[in-house]
Design an enzyme around this catalytic site. Structure first.
Site, PDB file in Angstrom:
ATOM      1  N   LYS A  79      29.382 -39.860 -25.347  1.00 39.78           N
ATOM      2  CA  LYS A  79      28.908 -38.317 -25.497  1.00 39.78           C
ATOM      3  C   LYS A  79      27.402 -38.181 -25.956  1.00 39.78           C
ATOM      4  O   LYS A  79      26.335 -39.007 -25.177  1.00 39.78           O
ATOM      5  CB  LYS A  79      29.427 -38.654 -26.575  1.00 39.78           C
ATOM      6  CG  LYS A  79      29.155 -36.987 -27.652  1.00 39.78           C
ATOM      7  CD  LYS A  79      29.392 -37.656 -28.943  1.00 39.78           C
ATOM      8  CE  LYS A  79      29.935 -36.612 -30.664  1.00 39.78           C
ATOM      9  NZ  LYS A  79      30.201 -36.836 -31.456  1.00 39.78           N
ATOM     10  N   SER A 154      34.160 -33.062 -32.692  1.00 36.18           N
ATOM     11  CA  SER A 154      33.036 -32.649 -31.968  1.00 36.18           C
ATOM     12  C   SER A 154      33.247 -33.361 -30.424  1.00 36.18           C
ATOM     13  O   SER A 154      32.549 -32.841 -29.879  1.00 36.18           O
ATOM     14  CB  SER A 154      31.787 -33.636 -32.862  1.00 36.18           C
ATOM     15  OG  SER A 154      31.249 -34.420 -32.878  1.00 36.18           O
ATOM     16  N   SER A 178      35.706 -37.347 -34.994  1.00 31.98           N
ATOM     17  CA  SER A 178      35.286 -36.538 -33.962  1.00 31.98           C
ATOM     18  C   SER A 178      35.341 -37.495 -32.792  1.00 31.98           C
ATOM     19  O   SER A 178      35.382 -36.450 -31.554  1.00 31.98           O
ATOM     20  CB  SER A 178      33.573 -36.691 -33.131  1.00 31.98           C
ATOM     21  OG  SER A 178      33.430 -35.643 -33.933  1.00 31.98           O
TER      22      SER A 178
HETATM   23  N1  GLN Z   1      34.428 -32.037 -37.882  1.00 28.56           N
HETATM   24  C1  GLN Z   1      33.683 -33.027 -38.280  1.00 28.56           C
HETATM   25  C2  GLN Z   1      32.448 -32.448 -38.809  1.00 28.56           C
HETATM   26  O1  GLN Z   1      31.931 -31.131 -38.657  1.00 28.56           O
HETATM   27  C3  GLN Z   1      33.381 -34.661 -37.753  1.00 28.56           C
HETATM   28  C4  GLN Z   1      32.458 -34.563 -36.721  1.00 28.56           C
HETATM   29  C5  GLN Z   1      31.977 -35.985 -35.578  1.00 28.56           C
HETATM   30  O2  GLN Z   1      33.067 -36.228 -36.931  1.00 28.56           O
HETATM   31  N2  GLN Z   1      31.174 -35.943 -35.702  1.00 28.56           N
HETATM   32  O3  GLN Z   1      31.686 -33.246 -39.649  1.00 28.56           O
END
Ligand code: GLN
Length: 488
Positions: A79, A154, A178
């Site tokens: 990532k 994400s 994520s």
């Molecule tokens: N969807 C969650 C957020 O927007 C988790 C994102 C993540 O784990 N980086 O915060």
């Protein structure tokens, strides 16, 4: 070599038995990326030169019959929040569009030292803010199972890459789902570890008290193998735990007879998609058949998890993202005349709408006069959530729950409604405030051939048990072996 169903285990065996060389494996992966990624858009950066060079070096070592390292010749992606020495690291945000770190994140360093070959950096929601990868400032990633659907987020690029055979595994990050949710949406395995088990050093921060590092892989067995490599204390990250790292592979085949699995009633609510519900019910039966004992349990503060998570997360965002000021990192507005204009213009142009929304809300939640009502309250609720888990884990060894209340949704379907997007995280964000680990695995498909996933959640440092249970399930099912049919 069939890249579409190559696991880490098979790739290692293939290299070891000289069925193919590291150069062949890496070249084939790069060709596949060239062929498929124009449709999927999982990668922000691909590094063919350094990958091929490293592959040639690996083959030379093998030719001189030196013993292979744990990950010699294995192509992987990361990532784009992981700092990679000499390779652009953008956090999928314009503000870091041309940022090239001078050092590797600890997890990257460990993988490289074990011989793994970085083939590219994957797309995600900028700074990890989102659940669909639509909040990237550069491109939208498509779900390899249906190109009109989101891959989750994400870490959508990482999950889409693994599902489509573009790299054997991907290193990712999970602040509130994520790793688990994109793994679920793309039909692959995702492990989010106990807070502090894997070093966060060199990973671009979202919420420092919630961020955890993990992997997206073709199987639980692969995740167990990789965890043994990336876990462990790091003098460069004071939040890493000093505990010795167990051999996760050793306990993998022990079976789960007598394991107590709790089914949190707050996770099996009305409104969850009927196909998701059905797949979960069947998975529960499978675990029972494997010898586990299931019982209904309660985590009463689950409904408060979304506000507590988002308030904690965005408050930390407002502090963590203060460093992007146009002076030290990334984009610097060329038009600014005064220092204050430089801050304002660089941030106004460099950050996208979701990032701005979170910085503003987070700053508000931390401001004098509102701190007690928002940030402090969120910390108090966080403690209650943690207590829910502590209490339930006195009764059961693990929890089994859905990852997402619905299967992958359409690109654009929720993008205009940030609140809907936040609410979609109901089953994943609860565990990060408690610091406990979660393992997402495929457990079915909808009639439209979209993946459905379950997650196993355990107490802190229960990764060995989670992996053992996940592996037992994957030994008896083949959901994780299915791959999308992709043609150029
Ligand atoms: N969807 C969650 C957020 O927007 C988790 C994102 C993540 O784990 N980086 O915060």
């Amino acid at each position: 070599m069939e890249l579409s169903d190559l696991t880490l285990k098979k790739a290692r065996a293939g290299l070891e038995n000289k069925d193919f060389s590291a150069k062949e494996l890496v070249s084939a992966t790069l060709e596949r990326i060239q062929k498929l990624d124009p449709k999927i858009s999982a990668f922000l950066t691909v590094c063919p030169e350094s990958a091929l060079k490293q592959a040639a070096e690996t083959d030379e070592l093998i030719a001189r019959s030196q013993k292979l390292k744990a990950l010699s010749g294995i192509p992987f992606s990361a990532k784009d929040v992981f700092s990679t020495q000499g390779i652009k690291t953008t956090a999928a945000s314009r503000i870091l569009e041309n940022y090239i770190p001078v050092y590797d994140a600890t997890a990257i360093k460990k993988l490289r030292e074990a011989g793994a070959i970085l083939i590219g950096k994957t797309n995600h929601d900028a700074f990890g803010f989102g659940s669909s990868t639509e909040n990237s400032d550069f491109q939208v990633t498509h779900n390899p199972w249906n190109l009109n659907k989101v891959p989750g987020g994400s870490s959508g690029g990482s999950a889409a890459a693994v599902a489509s055979g573009m790299g054997v595994f991907s290193l990712a990050e999970d602040t509130g789902g994520s790793i688990r949710q994109p793994a679920c949406f793309c039909g692959v395995t995702g492990l989010k570890v106990t807070y502090g088990l894997v070093s966060r050093y060199g990973v671009i921060a979202y919420g420092s008290s919630l961020d955890t590092i993990g992997v997206i892989t073709p199987s639980v067995e692969d995740a167990a193998f990789l965890l043994g490599i990336i876990a462990g204390p790091d003098p460069l990250d004071a939040t890493t735990m000093p505990n010795p790292i167990p051999d996760y592979l050793e306990s993998l085949n022990q079976g789960i007879k007598g394991l107590r699995i709790g089914l949190p009633k707050e996770y099996f609510i009305e409104g969850i998609d009927p196909e998701v519900k059905q797949s979960l019910d069947e998975a529960v039966k499978k675990f029972e058949k494997l010898g586990a004992k299931t019982e209904s349990v309660s985590l009463p503060h689950t409904p408060d998890a979304i506000p507590a998570y988002y308030l904690s997360g965005i408050s930390e965002v407002s502090a963590n993202l203060a460093r992007y000021d146009g002076v030290r990192f990334g984009y610097s507005s060329p038009e600014a005349r005064e220092l204050e204009d430089l801050y304002l213009e660089s941030r106004a142009k460099g950050f996208g709408p979701e990032v701005k929304r979170r910085i503003m809300l987070g700053t508000y939640a931390l401001s004098a006069g509102y701190y007690d009502a928002f940030y402090k309250k969120a910390q108090q609720v966080r403690y209650l959530i943690k207590q829910d888990f502590d209490r339930v884990f006195q009764k059961v060894d693990l929890l089994l729950a859905p990852v997402s209340p619905f299967p992958p949704f359409g690109i654009g379907e929720k993008a205009e409604d940030p609140l809907q997007m936040w609410l979609a995280d109901i089953f994943t964000v609860t565990i990060n405030p408690a610091g406990v680990p979660g393992l997402a695995l495929p457990c079915g498909f909808t009639k439209n051939n979209l993946p459905i996933g379950l997650q196993l959640i355990g107490p802190q440092l229960s990764e060995g048990v989670l992996l053992k249970a996940g592996h037992a399930y994957q030994s008896q099912t083949d959901w994780h072996k299915r791959r999308p049919s992709l043609s150029a």
